[in-house]
Write an enzyme that holds these catalytic residues in place. Structure first.
Site, mmCIF file in Angstrom:
data_model
loop_
_atom_site.group_PDB
_atom_site.id
_atom_site.type_symbol
_atom_site.label_atom_id
_atom_site.label_comp_id
_atom_site.label_asym_id
_atom_site.label_seq_id
_atom_site.Cartn_x
_atom_site.Cartn_y
_atom_site.Cartn_z
ATOM 1 N N HIS A 261 5.319 -2.391 -0.057
ATOM 2 C CA HIS A 261 6.438 -2.935 -1.908
ATOM 3 C C HIS A 261 7.242 -4.557 -1.426
ATOM 4 O O HIS A 261 6.502 -5.412 -0.663
ATOM 5 C CB HIS A 261 7.454 -1.166 -2.105
ATOM 6 C CG HIS A 261 8.423 -1.342 -3.130
ATOM 7 N ND1 HIS A 261 7.876 -2.265 -4.321
ATOM 8 C CD2 HIS A 261 8.531 -0.639 -3.407
ATOM 9 C CE1 HIS A 261 8.326 -1.622 -5.674
ATOM 10 N NE2 HIS A 261 9.418 -0.860 -5.292
ATOM 11 N N HIS A 307 -1.767 -4.211 -7.075
ATOM 12 C CA HIS A 307 -0.699 -4.268 -7.626
ATOM 13 C C HIS A 307 -0.939 -2.708 -8.708
ATOM 14 O O HIS A 307 -2.148 -2.637 -9.252
ATOM 15 C CB HIS A 307 0.223 -4.873 -9.027
ATOM 16 C CG HIS A 307 1.327 -4.647 -9.347
ATOM 17 N ND1 HIS A 307 1.453 -3.011 -10.004
ATOM 18 C CD2 HIS A 307 2.454 -5.151 -8.984
ATOM 19 C CE1 HIS A 307 3.061 -3.337 -10.273
ATOM 20 N NE2 HIS A 307 3.160 -4.145 -9.890
ATOM 21 N N ASP A 362 5.947 -11.259 -5.183
ATOM 22 C CA ASP A 362 6.234 -11.182 -3.748
ATOM 23 C C ASP A 362 5.295 -12.697 -3.343
ATOM 24 O O ASP A 362 5.451 -13.401 -2.119
ATOM 25 C CB ASP A 362 5.842 -9.625 -2.835
ATOM 26 C CG ASP A 362 6.645 -8.768 -3.198
ATOM 27 O OD1 ASP A 362 8.174 -8.927 -3.777
ATOM 28 O OD2 ASP A 362 6.155 -7.735 -2.671
HETATM 29 N N1 NMX Z 1 -5.122 -6.252 0.575
HETATM 30 C C1 NMX Z 1 -6.562 -5.807 0.449
HETATM 31 N N2 NMX Z 1 -7.035 -3.700 0.034
HETATM 32 C C2 NMX Z 1 -6.426 -3.831 -1.212
HETATM 33 C C3 NMX Z 1 -5.361 -4.389 -1.816
HETATM 34 C C4 NMX Z 1 -4.952 -6.421 -0.943
HETATM 35 N N3 NMX Z 1 -3.825 -6.981 -0.909
HETATM 36 N N4 NMX Z 1 -4.747 -4.313 -2.848
HETATM 37 C C5 NMX Z 1 -5.127 -2.823 -2.756
HETATM 38 N N5 NMX Z 1 -6.059 -2.613 -1.990
HETATM 39 C C6 NMX Z 1 -7.482 -1.648 -1.963
HETATM 40 C C7 NMX Z 1 -6.433 -0.794 -1.601
HETATM 41 O O1 NMX Z 1 -5.575 -0.212 -0.043
HETATM 42 C C8 NMX Z 1 -7.180 0.693 -1.710
HETATM 43 O O2 NMX Z 1 -8.478 0.876 -0.850
HETATM 44 P P1 NMX Z 1 -8.373 2.991 -0.094
HETATM 45 O O3 NMX Z 1 -9.480 2.576 -1.673
HETATM 46 O O4 NMX Z 1 -9.204 1.883 0.594
HETATM 47 O O5 NMX Z 1 -7.394 3.074 -0.182
HETATM 48 C C9 NMX Z 1 -8.356 -0.221 -2.814
HETATM 49 O O6 NMX Z 1 -7.816 -1.026 -3.113
HETATM 50 C C10 NMX Z 1 -8.007 0.423 -4.374
HETATM 51 O O7 NMX Z 1 -6.001 0.338 -4.636
HETATM 52 P P2 NMX Z 1 -5.698 -0.427 -5.908
HETATM 53 O O8 NMX Z 1 -5.473 1.331 -7.058
HETATM 54 O O9 NMX Z 1 -5.758 -1.673 -6.251
HETATM 55 O O10 NMX Z 1 -3.974 -0.098 -5.298
HETATM 56 P P3 NMX Z 1 -2.329 0.547 -5.066
HETATM 57 O O11 NMX Z 1 -2.026 0.627 -6.528
HETATM 58 O O12 NMX Z 1 -3.353 1.868 -4.978
HETATM 59 O O13 NMX Z 1 -1.545 0.078 -4.391
HETATM 60 C C11 NMX Z 1 -0.436 -2.132 -3.594
HETATM 61 C C12 NMX Z 1 -0.269 -1.283 -4.604
HETATM 62 C C13 NMX Z 1 0.969 -2.938 -3.628
HETATM 63 C C14 NMX Z 1 0.188 -1.137 -2.929
HETATM 64 C C15 NMX Z 1 -2.113 -2.579 -3.354
HETATM 65 O O14 NMX Z 1 -2.084 -3.953 -4.262
HETATM 66 C C16 NMX Z 1 -1.913 -3.706 -1.740
HETATM 67 O O15 NMX Z 1 -1.341 -2.789 -0.707
HETATM 68 N N6 NMX Z 1 -0.765 -4.575 -2.078
HETATM 69 C C17 NMX Z 1 -0.382 -5.089 -0.947
HETATM 70 C C18 NMX Z 1 0.881 -5.294 -0.455
HETATM 71 C C19 NMX Z 1 1.808 -6.099 -1.681
HETATM 72 O O16 NMX Z 1 1.414 -6.985 -1.696
HETATM 73 N N7 NMX Z 1 2.323 -5.534 -1.864
HETATM 74 C C20 NMX Z 1 3.540 -5.383 -3.121
HETATM 75 C C21 NMX Z 1 3.687 -5.294 -4.271
HETATM 76 C C22 NMX Z 1 5.219 -5.880 -5.566
HETATM 77 N N8 NMX Z 1 6.038 -5.380 -5.372
HETATM 78 O O17 NMX Z 1 6.643 -6.260 -5.704
HETATM 79 O O18 NMX Z 1 6.713 -3.993 -5.235
HETATM 80 C C1 MLT Z 2 7.126 -4.957 -8.381
HETATM 81 O O1 MLT Z 2 8.180 -5.530 -8.906
HETATM 82 O O2 MLT Z 2 6.086 -5.444 -8.742
HETATM 83 C C2 MLT Z 2 7.028 -3.328 -8.349
HETATM 84 O O3 MLT Z 2 8.647 -2.644 -7.918
HETATM 85 C C3 MLT Z 2 5.868 -2.550 -7.688
HETATM 86 C C4 MLT Z 2 5.580 -1.876 -8.542
HETATM 87 O O4 MLT Z 2 5.723 -2.038 -9.835
HETATM 88 O O5 MLT Z 2 5.170 -0.562 -8.690
#
Ligand code: NMX
Ligand code: MLT
Length: 424
Positions: A261, A307, A362
């Site tokens: 996050h 995301h 981010d």
């Molecule tokens: N790098 C590598 N793998 C990824 C990434 C990434 N940036 N984003 C998604 N995946 C993978 C994810 O781990 C999942 O793998 P598995 O099936 O093996 O579990 C697969 O792709 C499908 O995930 P999604 O449905 O696209 O993403 P989800 O909704 O589960 O998670 C996040 C969203 C934001 C947690 C994920 O994209 C992530 O881990 N991003 C990197 C961390 C990040 O940037 N977080 C900040 C989000 C914004 N914020 O401010 O909060």
């Molecule tokens: C964001 O600002 O991107 C978030 O708080 C993460 C989200 O919307 O799930």
């Protein structure tokens, strides 16, 4: 006299009446179905909450009260707090009152700082911020009002007092933590003649208009992201049992502090700086490709990308890049981020897992802080947190006005799912 109290009070009956009418006339209508995959998968895309402060369109991004986020960049964070709560932007005259009401909130008491002396030197600044709210929670007006028997229909009034106090206090808390944690000299007193963002920058130790403008934009971009993000959802859940706003926002911050996050701002910048260091200057596209594959092949996630809701590029990232291009093009960190933002999505598409391959907000934020001289990466979630407080607090006040019940969904066991799906 409080502009927030007066204008919100004028809306409360209508908000309740509309909610009651919708439940009465369409209470049985389905909003979402929940599949087994969603139950196991973090309830992704399940529509199960009402949040009127903002919505996130998967393709267009954040829309606050009907206004796309990029149309709000010249507004002050105080105006955005008003917009989130009241549902429209303040007029010029109202904006002055809003600013003055926030600036005239009581100062942070000295007693809040004492417990920090006892915290381990390597405590994370987000833990310090969360702790600061717990230390201050004894000041909660809602806490006292509920204990003294305030009728439920009036809880929002006390919650709004807390919300204003807290929103106004957060810049001083966040800046004080920065100066204590990184030994930047004595804490600097808040200056009520400055706006929320400039005051925060000044208390960090930066009297600089570009810095203040950057903070204003960052605060607007990160002010809210509908009700389902971990931070807002946690805050809502904790607030739903009438825990006071200090406890609820502190809980939300603990969610924001996770690497998937808000802490992703810190991890993103670390990832960018590591690439820069290994390459020796702003890395070439081929190095970025190799570097990204290395991260993915090691089973790690690429920070600052992807995301849970957005499916197109995050307009908040675009806004940061535009700001960077105008103010610090040539900075190797910025140049690396910009180049990565073109190369990394293509790799993530080839990798084929992330549903959204684009950089999120981010990935841009750390560049900004780094360029402005805040080089302590583990601080980067703190400005995000104090910005997001406006959305959390506005949502809390609205929920107290609606008397939203406790958040208490049911869970099922794996055995229940097995028997429920047997024979299909
Ligand atoms: N790098 C590598 N793998 C990824 C990434 C990434 N940036 N984003 C998604 N995946 C993978 C994810 O781990 C999942 O793998 P598995 O099936 O093996 O579990 C697969 O792709 C499908 O995930 P999604 O449905 O696209 O993403 P989800 O909704 O589960 O998670 C996040 C969203 C934001 C947690 C994920 O994209 C992530 O881990 N991003 C990197 C961390 C990040 O940037 N977080 C900040 C989000 C914004 N914020 O401010 O909060
Ligand atoms: C964001 O600002 O991107 C978030 O708080 C993460 C989200 O919307 O799930």
């Amino acid at each position: 006299m409080s502009i927030f109290h007066d204008l919100f009070a004028a809306q409360v009956d209508a908000l309740r009446a509309e909610r009651d009418h919708l439940i009465k006339t369409h209470g049985d209508r389905m909003v979402s179905e929940v599949s087994v995959a969603q139950v196991f998968g973090g309830l992704r895309d399940v529509r199960a909450l009402v949040c009127d402060t903002s919505e996130v369109d998967p393709d267009r991004g954040l829309i606050i009260r009907g206004i796309p986020i990029l149309d709000l960049l010249d507004r002050a964070p105080e105006d955005i707090f008003f917009l989130l709560l009241i549902g429209r932007l303040p007029s010029e005259a109202e904006s002055l009152k809003v600013r003055s009401e926030i600036a005239s909130q009581p100062r942070v008491p000295e007693s809040v700082w004492r417990p920090f002396d006892a915290m381990p030197a390597d405590s994370h600044p987000m833990s310090m911020l969360s702790a600061a709210l717990l230390i201050l929670d004894h000041e909660s007006v809602l806490e006292r009002a509920v204990a003294e028997g305030m009728p439920r229909k009036d809880h929002w009034r006390a919650a709004l007092d807390d919300a204003l106090r807290l929103f106004a206090a957060l810049p001083a808390l966040a800046a004080g933590i920065y100066r204590i944690h990184y030994h930047r000299g004595p804490r600097l007193a808040s200056d009520p003649s400055l706006d929320w963002a400039a005051n925060y920058c000044m208390m960090l130790g930066h009297r600089d208009e570009t810095f203040s403008r950057a903070m204003r934009i960052a605060a607007v971009l990160q002010s809210d992201h509908e009700g389902g993000n971990v931070c807002a959802y946690t805050c809502h859940t904790v607030g739903s049992v009438l825990s006071n706003p200090y406890l609820a926002v502190s809980a939300g911050f603990n969610g924001l502090a996770g690497p998937l996050h808000g802490r992703s701002a810190q991890e993103s910048t670390r990832w960018v700086l590591d690439a820069l260091e290994r390459f020796g200057s702003a890395p070439s596209e081929s190095f970025i490709e190799e570097y990204t594959w290395e991260t993915l092949n090691a089973g790690r996630f690429v920070p600052g990308h992807g995301h849970a809701v957005l499916r197109g590029p995050d307009p908040r990232f675009t806004a940061m890049i535009d700001f960077g291009r105008a103010h610090f093009a040539g900075d190797p960190v910025f140049d690396t981020v910009e180049r990565m933002s073109r190369v990394v999505p293509e790799i993530l598409k080839k990798h084929g897992k992330a549903k959204n391959p684009y950089p999120n907000v981010d990935f841009g934020m750390g560049t900004l802080w780094h360029h402005m001289g805040i080089t302590e990466l583990d601080y980067y979630t703190v400005p995000f947190a104090i910005s997001l407080s406006s959305g959390m607090l506005a949502q809390l006040v609205i929920n107290r006005a609606l008397g939203t019940p406790i958040n208490r969904p049911r869970s099922v066991t794996t055995a229940w799912i097995r028997s429920h799906t047997k024979g299909e």
